[in-house]
Structures are given as structure tokens and as C-alpha cells.
Design a protein around this motif. Sequence first.
Motif, short mmCIF file in Angstrom:
data_model
loop_
_atom_site.label_atom_id
_atom_site.label_comp_id
_atom_site.label_asym_id
_atom_site.label_seq_id
_atom_site.Cartn_x
_atom_site.Cartn_y
_atom_site.Cartn_z
N GLU A 299 0.83 -1.20 0.00
CA GLU A 299 0.00 0.00 0.00
C GLU A 299 0.87 1.26 0.00
O GLU A 299 0.55 2.24 -0.68
CB GLU A 299 -0.94 0.01 1.21
CG GLU A 299 -1.88 1.20 1.21
CD GLU A 299 -2.99 1.08 2.23
OE1 GLU A 299 -4.00 1.80 2.09
OE2 GLU A 299 -2.86 0.28 3.18
N ALA A 300 1.97 1.22 0.72
CA ALA A 300 2.90 2.36 0.74
C ALA A 300 3.50 2.58 -0.65
O ALA A 300 3.67 3.72 -1.09
CB ALA A 300 4.01 2.11 1.76
N TYR A 301 3.78 1.49 -1.36
CA TYR A 301 4.29 1.58 -2.73
C TYR A 301 3.23 2.19 -3.64
O TYR A 301 3.53 3.06 -4.47
CB TYR A 301 4.67 0.18 -3.23
CG TYR A 301 5.16 0.15 -4.66
CD1 TYR A 301 6.48 0.43 -4.98
CD2 TYR A 301 4.29 -0.15 -5.72
CE1 TYR A 301 6.94 0.41 -6.29
CE2 TYR A 301 4.73 -0.17 -7.02
CZ TYR A 301 6.05 0.10 -7.30
OH TYR A 301 6.49 0.09 -8.61
N PHE A 302 2.00 1.76 -3.49
CA PHE A 302 0.88 2.27 -4.27
C PHE A 302 0.69 3.77 -4.02
O PHE A 302 0.47 4.55 -4.95
CB PHE A 302 -0.39 1.50 -3.87
CG PHE A 302 -1.57 1.72 -4.78
CD1 PHE A 302 -2.49 2.72 -4.52
CD2 PHE A 302 -1.77 0.92 -5.89
CE1 PHE A 302 -3.58 2.93 -5.34
CE2 PHE A 302 -2.86 1.12 -6.73
CZ PHE A 302 -3.76 2.12 -6.45
N LYS A 303 0.80 4.17 -2.75
CA LYS A 303 0.65 5.57 -2.38
C LYS A 303 1.76 6.42 -3.00
O LYS A 303 1.52 7.51 -3.54
CB LYS A 303 0.69 5.70 -0.85
CG LYS A 303 0.65 7.14 -0.33
CD LYS A 303 -0.71 7.78 -0.53
CE LYS A 303 -0.78 9.13 0.17
NZ LYS A 303 -2.09 9.78 0.01
N GLU A 304 2.98 5.91 -2.96
CA GLU A 304 4.11 6.64 -3.52
C GLU A 304 4.01 6.76 -5.03
O GLU A 304 4.31 7.81 -5.61
CB GLU A 304 5.42 5.95 -3.14
CG GLU A 304 6.67 6.68 -3.62
CD GLU A 304 7.95 5.99 -3.23
OE1 GLU A 304 9.03 6.45 -3.66
OE2 GLU A 304 7.90 4.97 -2.51
N ASP B 24 -0.18 8.17 -5.55
CA ASP B 24 -0.69 9.19 -4.64
C ASP B 24 -2.05 8.82 -4.05
O ASP B 24 -2.86 9.71 -3.73
CB ASP B 24 -0.76 10.56 -5.32
CG ASP B 24 -0.78 11.70 -4.32
OD1 ASP B 24 -0.21 11.53 -3.23
OD2 ASP B 24 -1.37 12.76 -4.63
N TYR B 25 -2.34 7.54 -3.92
CA TYR B 25 -3.57 7.07 -3.29
C TYR B 25 -3.25 5.90 -2.35
O TYR B 25 -2.48 5.00 -2.71
CB TYR B 25 -4.57 6.54 -4.32
CG TYR B 25 -5.21 7.59 -5.19
CD1 TYR B 25 -6.28 8.36 -4.73
CD2 TYR B 25 -4.76 7.80 -6.49
CE1 TYR B 25 -6.87 9.32 -5.54
CE2 TYR B 25 -5.35 8.75 -7.31
CZ TYR B 25 -6.40 9.50 -6.83
OH TYR B 25 -6.99 10.45 -7.63
N ASN B 26 -3.85 5.91 -1.16
CA ASN B 26 -3.94 4.69 -0.37
C ASN B 26 -5.04 3.82 -0.98
O ASN B 26 -5.86 4.31 -1.76
CB ASN B 26 -4.30 5.00 1.09
CG ASN B 26 -3.16 5.68 1.82
OD1 ASN B 26 -1.99 5.35 1.60
ND2 ASN B 26 -3.49 6.63 2.68
#
Length: 282
Positions: free
Chosen positions: A202-207, A210-212
Amino acid sequence: MKASKKLVKKYLPKIIGLRLNSLFLIKPEKAVFKAYELFSSPRKGQIKPEQEIFLNKAKTTSIEYNSNKIQTYHWKGEGKTVILIHGWDSNTHRWKDLINDLQKENYNIIAFDAPAHGYSEGKLLNVLMYSKCLNRMLKLYRPEFVIGHSVGAMAIVYNQYLKQSSFVEKLVLLGAPSEMSAIMSDYKRILRLSDKFMRALEAYFKEKFDYNFSEFSIAGFAKNIEKEALIIHDEFDRVASVEAAKAIHKNLKHSRLKITEGAGHSLNKDEIRKEILNFLNQ
């Protein structure tokens, strides 16, 4: 032979998940990237020989997008332009029956194979990538009507959430999932990934985007869309819960919801195609 294929299908996700969890203990960044790639890699969707006969009737061309060639199809008509966006592990042929119906009413029909599907190039696909590719097609063909199935329908909503196209009059959303958090929960369950692994993913997706997971919600994005829309979903859809359609409908200001029984996720039935045509013709 069939029994062995069933065993492979049953245990392969568990084996893949075990390998990812093991790799995560040693090289977490590599494991997370592999999980992202796996999530974004279609398994099917290539054109079958029997599908070529129908697709060859269209005027075809390739459009450059993100260093890949995207295969487009055009069935020329004198009426308004409709663009068709297929779902995951599919290709333009899935629209055969609807295209035939649209042709009878002289619509100008555009379709394309998503990246990594059909005759289009590429290896990965997700909703955000699909939305950007769709945006290229919208600018090029300026359709009045946009119809999408499953992930294709998700791409439509996200695309219009980012910037509503002034020329688009109506949207048709077929079997659309809504919540990324629910999709990733299934992904975790199928591969049996650890909680720590999923937090890192999820942190990778956010980075990257730009979304959780919880922030990426098709129903949430629908709140800002002013277009008239028809939402069709089957009560017993095993791929995307009917609750997703209800949530999208609740937030889309100018939408109508049609819930079917027995049409499955594909929603390829005569009565459904008639419903779509009636909606476009109004």
C-alpha cells in the motif's frame, strides 16, 4: 488432464504467495515490486483465431501511447460516436453483439484493445494507466457516448473524475467494481500475503499513484461527475459485488441503476443491449 489443471489452478496462487512472503523477508522492496507487477499483469485477453473474422471487418489502426502501440477499431456510421472500453483479460471482440446492434442504428463506433490486451502492446495494466490511455482516445475521437465493462468502467469514472470531457453526453457502466481496498483484500486472501507485506504494498501504491487503497474509490470519484449515466450490474456477479453498483449509483447525480439476475459479470444479453440502446437513443 483436467484434474491436474484444477490442482495447478488451486495451488498456484498459494505457491506464488509463499514465494513472495519468503522474498519479502530477504528483499522487501523487490517482493513488493513483484507483487505490484503480478497484480497489474493480465493472464488472458489475446485475440483468438476465431475472433479475427469479426475484428477484421473494422478499419484498424495503431495509436502510439506511452511508447506502445494501441490497436484501435472503427466501424463507421453516420450517427453519434460511441467508444467501447473492455474489461480485464479481454479484448474488443467482447463487444461483438453490441457492435452489431449499434451498427443497425448507424452509430459511429470506436473500440480499442487495452494495453497488454488483444493486439495492443505493453505488459501491465491498471485503472490509472487505463484511464490515461482512454483520455488519449477521447481527445482523438471526441465521442458523445462512452461504454465500459468492469475495469473499463472503472477507468471511465476515474477519467471523468479527473476532468469531465465537454463533448461526452452519456456514460454506460457495466459490472464496475468500486473499492480498491476490497480488490486488494481479495488479492491478499488469494495469495495469503502477510499484513506487513500488504502495508508495504500500500505504501508503494501511495508513492507511485498518490492514493492509499481506501482512497481509491470509484463510488467516491463518482460524486463529482455530472454526466448522465446508466449503471447495469448483475445481482449474482461473482467478480464485482452488486453493492459496488449501488454505491456508484448513489453518488452519481444523474444515473439510473439496472440490476439483472442471471446475466453474470459479462452482462452480454439481448435485453441488456436493448436497455443500452434505449438509453443512448433518448
